[in-house]
Design an enzyme around this catalytic site. Structure first.
Site, mmCIF file in Angstrom:
data_model
loop_
_atom_site.group_PDB
_atom_site.id
_atom_site.type_symbol
_atom_site.label_atom_id
_atom_site.label_comp_id
_atom_site.label_asym_id
_atom_site.label_seq_id
_atom_site.Cartn_x
_atom_site.Cartn_y
_atom_site.Cartn_z
ATOM 1 N N CYS A 65 0.906 44.114 18.749
ATOM 2 C CA CYS A 65 1.800 43.933 17.598
ATOM 3 C C CYS A 65 1.201 44.718 16.440
ATOM 4 O O CYS A 65 0.388 45.615 16.672
ATOM 5 C CB CYS A 65 2.023 42.445 17.289
ATOM 6 S SG CYS A 65 0.572 41.548 16.711
ATOM 7 N N HIS A 98 -18.269 37.080 28.502
ATOM 8 C CA HIS A 98 -18.478 35.666 28.160
ATOM 9 C C HIS A 98 -17.220 34.812 28.273
ATOM 10 O O HIS A 98 -17.330 33.611 28.510
ATOM 11 C CB HIS A 98 -19.032 35.544 26.744
ATOM 12 C CG HIS A 98 -20.481 35.928 26.646
ATOM 13 N ND1 HIS A 98 -21.268 35.606 25.565
ATOM 14 C CD2 HIS A 98 -21.292 36.601 27.499
ATOM 15 C CE1 HIS A 98 -22.494 36.063 25.752
ATOM 16 N NE2 HIS A 98 -22.529 36.686 26.916
HETATM 17 C C1 RB5 Z 1 5.493 42.618 12.143
HETATM 18 O O1 RB5 Z 1 5.785 43.058 10.855
HETATM 19 C C2 RB5 Z 1 4.104 41.974 12.180
HETATM 20 O O2 RB5 Z 1 4.096 40.806 11.436
HETATM 21 C C3 RB5 Z 1 3.679 41.706 13.598
HETATM 22 O O3 RB5 Z 1 3.720 42.881 14.332
HETATM 23 C C4 RB5 Z 1 2.275 41.176 13.778
HETATM 24 O O4 RB5 Z 1 1.336 41.954 13.103
HETATM 25 C C5 RB5 Z 1 2.090 39.740 13.562
HETATM 26 O O5 RB5 Z 1 0.980 39.188 13.757
#
Ligand code: RB5
Length: 148
Positions: A65, A98
């Protein structure tokens, strides 16, 4: 190895790069999306990656993400999954030695492709040490049961 990979929109570019890198390295890759930079929700894709690993359909998972944090939280909600955010190769090594981590999480907005590839190669190439760490990983599994 059979590796499942997924991301939200913020991790899409890095996910695509890592998917190609894994393929070129000879791994079998299952891509659970997302498939564009259109805004979407990281818990959906973190859970999709994690379910493939928890079911045994994949040996390891990769989840991306923007920061690596949210999708890691989502993946860790699935019993049997031990997901770790990898910012460095040292994180990758310790998460395997670990913690027997089975999902590697990256932040597409904070980690460059080359750094992520390096950390992922360490992650995939490092064995769990077992021994005293086995007991601790077993205790993690007990916490999975508590959350059910
Ligand atoms: C998206 O804007 C962002 O919040 C997501 O990709 C992530 O970083 C959340 O933890």
């Amino acid at each position: 190895m059979r590796i499942v990979i997924g991301s939200d929109h913020a991790g899409f570019d890095l996910k695509e790069a890592l998917r190609q890198w894994l393929h070129d390295a000879g791994h079998e890759v299952i891509d659970v999306g997302t498939d564009s930079e259109a805004s979407c929700d990281y818990p959906v894709f973190g859970a999709a990656v994690a379910r493939e690993v928890a079911s045994g359909d994949a040996d390891r998972g990769v989840a991306v993400c923007g920061s690596g944090l949210g999708i890691c939280m989502a993946a860790n909600k699935i019993p049997g999954v031990r997901a770790a955010v990898l910012r460095t190769a040292e994180d990758a090594e310790m998460s395997r030695r670990h913690n027997d981590a089975n999902v590697a999480c990256f932040g597409g907005r904070v980690t460059a492709v080359a750094e992520a590839e390096h950390a992922l190669s360490v992650f995939l190439g490092t064995d769990f040490e077992g021994g005293r760490h086995e007991r601790r990983v077993d205790l993690l599994a007990e916490l999975d049961a508590e959350g059910r």
